[in-house]
Design a protein around this motif. Structure first.
Motif, mmCIF file in Angstrom:
data_model
loop_
_atom_site.group_PDB
_atom_site.id
_atom_site.type_symbol
_atom_site.label_atom_id
_atom_site.label_comp_id
_atom_site.label_asym_id
_atom_site.label_seq_id
_atom_site.Cartn_x
_atom_site.Cartn_y
_atom_site.Cartn_z
ATOM 1 N N ASP A 97 20.658 12.260 -51.502
ATOM 2 C CA ASP A 97 20.948 11.087 -52.466
ATOM 3 C C ASP A 97 21.210 9.607 -51.824
ATOM 4 O O ASP A 97 20.692 8.747 -52.212
ATOM 5 C CB ASP A 97 22.058 11.518 -53.618
ATOM 6 N N LYS A 98 22.155 9.998 -50.862
ATOM 7 C CA LYS A 98 22.467 8.689 -50.203
ATOM 8 C C LYS A 98 21.248 7.971 -49.449
ATOM 9 O O LYS A 98 21.478 6.841 -49.297
ATOM 10 C CB LYS A 98 23.596 9.125 -49.012
ATOM 11 N N HIS A 99 20.518 8.898 -48.822
ATOM 12 C CA HIS A 99 19.336 8.179 -48.163
ATOM 13 C C HIS A 99 18.051 7.991 -48.930
ATOM 14 O O HIS A 99 17.366 6.944 -48.449
ATOM 15 C CB HIS A 99 19.058 9.085 -46.918
ATOM 16 N N ASN A 115 11.221 7.657 -48.267
ATOM 17 C CA ASN A 115 10.074 7.097 -47.666
ATOM 18 C C ASN A 115 10.355 7.194 -46.064
ATOM 19 O O ASN A 115 11.190 7.860 -45.819
ATOM 20 C CB ASN A 115 9.808 5.816 -47.956
ATOM 21 N N LYS A 116 9.392 6.754 -45.201
ATOM 22 C CA LYS A 116 9.431 7.067 -43.811
ATOM 23 C C LYS A 116 10.556 6.649 -43.323
ATOM 24 O O LYS A 116 11.145 7.302 -42.505
ATOM 25 C CB LYS A 116 8.102 6.462 -43.276
ATOM 26 N N LYS A 117 10.865 5.339 -43.626
ATOM 27 C CA LYS A 117 12.149 4.533 -43.022
ATOM 28 C C LYS A 117 13.434 5.246 -43.615
ATOM 29 O O LYS A 117 14.537 5.565 -42.695
ATOM 30 C CB LYS A 117 12.072 3.262 -43.811
ATOM 31 N N GLU A 118 13.717 5.708 -44.951
ATOM 32 C CA GLU A 118 14.737 6.567 -45.218
ATOM 33 C C GLU A 118 14.806 7.851 -44.761
ATOM 34 O O GLU A 118 15.936 8.144 -44.340
ATOM 35 C CB GLU A 118 14.546 6.791 -46.805
ATOM 36 N N LEU A 119 13.521 8.388 -44.400
ATOM 37 C CA LEU A 119 13.829 9.898 -43.499
ATOM 38 C C LEU A 119 14.132 9.563 -42.162
ATOM 39 O O LEU A 119 14.989 10.381 -41.605
ATOM 40 C CB LEU A 119 12.393 10.597 -43.783
ATOM 41 N N THR A 120 13.786 8.684 -41.509
ATOM 42 C CA THR A 120 14.046 8.288 -40.170
ATOM 43 C C THR A 120 15.578 7.919 -40.434
ATOM 44 O O THR A 120 16.273 8.670 -39.343
ATOM 45 C CB THR A 120 13.305 7.019 -39.867
ATOM 46 N N ASN A 121 15.860 7.308 -40.957
ATOM 47 C CA ASN A 121 17.503 6.912 -41.102
ATOM 48 C C ASN A 121 18.409 8.190 -41.366
ATOM 49 O O ASN A 121 19.334 8.321 -40.602
ATOM 50 C CB ASN A 121 17.912 5.877 -42.173
ATOM 51 N N LEU A 122 17.919 9.130 -42.221
ATOM 52 C CA LEU A 122 18.672 10.380 -42.503
ATOM 53 C C LEU A 122 18.630 11.184 -41.112
ATOM 54 O O LEU A 122 19.491 11.813 -40.727
ATOM 55 C CB LEU A 122 17.931 11.055 -43.562
ATOM 56 N N ILE A 123 17.295 11.301 -40.520
ATOM 57 C CA ILE A 123 17.375 11.990 -39.400
ATOM 58 C C ILE A 123 18.364 11.256 -38.156
ATOM 59 O O ILE A 123 19.193 12.253 -37.427
ATOM 60 C CB ILE A 123 16.182 12.344 -38.809
ATOM 61 N N LYS A 124 18.308 10.299 -38.016
ATOM 62 C CA LYS A 124 19.172 9.339 -37.176
ATOM 63 C C LYS A 124 20.758 9.583 -37.298
ATOM 64 O O LYS A 124 21.576 9.775 -36.344
ATOM 65 C CB LYS A 124 18.820 8.049 -36.927
ATOM 66 N N ALA A 125 20.805 9.436 -38.732
ATOM 67 C CA ALA A 125 22.183 9.526 -38.916
ATOM 68 C C ALA A 125 23.098 10.803 -39.132
ATOM 69 O O ALA A 125 23.951 11.099 -38.808
ATOM 70 C CB ALA A 125 22.642 8.881 -40.340
ATOM 71 N N GLU A 126 22.116 11.721 -39.880
ATOM 72 C CA GLU A 126 22.701 13.126 -39.862
ATOM 73 C C GLU A 126 22.140 14.247 -39.098
ATOM 74 O O GLU A 126 22.799 15.448 -39.621
ATOM 75 C CB GLU A 126 22.330 13.473 -41.609
ATOM 76 N N HIS A 134 21.385 14.025 -35.761
ATOM 77 C CA HIS A 134 21.352 13.451 -34.179
ATOM 78 C C HIS A 134 21.772 14.735 -33.158
ATOM 79 O O HIS A 134 21.442 14.672 -31.986
ATOM 80 C CB HIS A 134 21.818 12.243 -34.199
ATOM 81 N N ASN A 135 22.396 15.554 -33.692
ATOM 82 C CA ASN A 135 23.053 16.514 -32.720
ATOM 83 C C ASN A 135 22.164 17.826 -32.379
ATOM 84 O O ASN A 135 22.496 18.646 -31.768
ATOM 85 C CB ASN A 135 24.439 17.086 -33.176
ATOM 86 N N ILE A 136 21.087 17.843 -33.067
ATOM 87 C CA ILE A 136 20.176 19.093 -33.079
ATOM 88 C C ILE A 136 18.923 18.963 -32.277
ATOM 89 O O ILE A 136 17.807 19.162 -32.826
ATOM 90 C CB ILE A 136 19.933 19.788 -34.395
ATOM 91 N N ALA A 137 19.077 18.123 -31.027
ATOM 92 C CA ALA A 137 18.036 17.695 -30.264
ATOM 93 C C ALA A 137 17.170 19.155 -29.901
ATOM 94 O O ALA A 137 15.894 18.856 -29.647
ATOM 95 C CB ALA A 137 18.236 16.924 -29.149
ATOM 96 N N GLY A 138 17.671 20.026 -29.840
ATOM 97 C CA GLY A 138 16.936 21.315 -29.231
ATOM 98 C C GLY A 138 15.849 21.739 -30.339
ATOM 99 O O GLY A 138 14.976 22.629 -29.928
ATOM 100 N N VAL A 139 16.190 21.499 -31.715
ATOM 101 C CA VAL A 139 14.961 21.728 -32.613
ATOM 102 C C VAL A 139 14.065 20.704 -32.886
ATOM 103 O O VAL A 139 13.473 20.607 -33.908
ATOM 104 C CB VAL A 139 15.548 22.453 -34.042
ATOM 105 N N ARG A 140 14.166 19.673 -32.198
ATOM 106 C CA ARG A 140 13.443 18.323 -32.580
ATOM 107 C C ARG A 140 11.907 18.478 -32.685
ATOM 108 O O ARG A 140 11.238 18.033 -33.745
ATOM 109 C CB ARG A 140 13.428 17.221 -31.308
#
Ligand code: CA
Length: 89
Positions: free
Chosen positions: A19-21, A31-42, A44-50
């Motif tokens: 809901d926040k994003h 949308n693509k920008k919102e999804l990108t922002n969600l991934i970056k903000a929420e 970012h600590n799971i680089a191993g599963v990128r």
């Protein structure tokens, strides 16, 4: 009211995070920008599963937006990938 269990609290966090994003434009999709922002903000600590994240997004995002059901599928895929990474069944 009883204190929520960790799993119940996690469900609430999943809903609130979407809901926040998703808020701008169509509030029911990312949308693509919102999804990108969600991934970056929420996430970012799971680089191993990128790679799993990128692959799942490609599969889900064929119409340029991610609805709540697609978002939950993404989160489920990340949970499965994380289990594999840490050696759980
Ligand atoms: Ca939106």
């Amino acid at each position: 009211m009883a204190q929520p269990t960790p799993l119940e609290a996690s469900l609430g966090a999943l809903i609130m995070t979407f809901d926040k994003h998703a808020g701008s434009g169509d509030a029911k999709t990312l949308n693509k920008k919102e999804l990108t922002n969600l991934i970056k903000a929420e996430l970012h600590n799971i680089a191993g599963v990128r790679p799993v994240l990128d692959h799942t997004i490609t599969l889900l995002n064929t119409d340029g937006s991610v609805d709540f059901k697609e978002y939950i599928t993404l989160i489920g895929s990340l949970a499965c990938a994380t289990c594999v990474l840490i050696g759980l069944p």
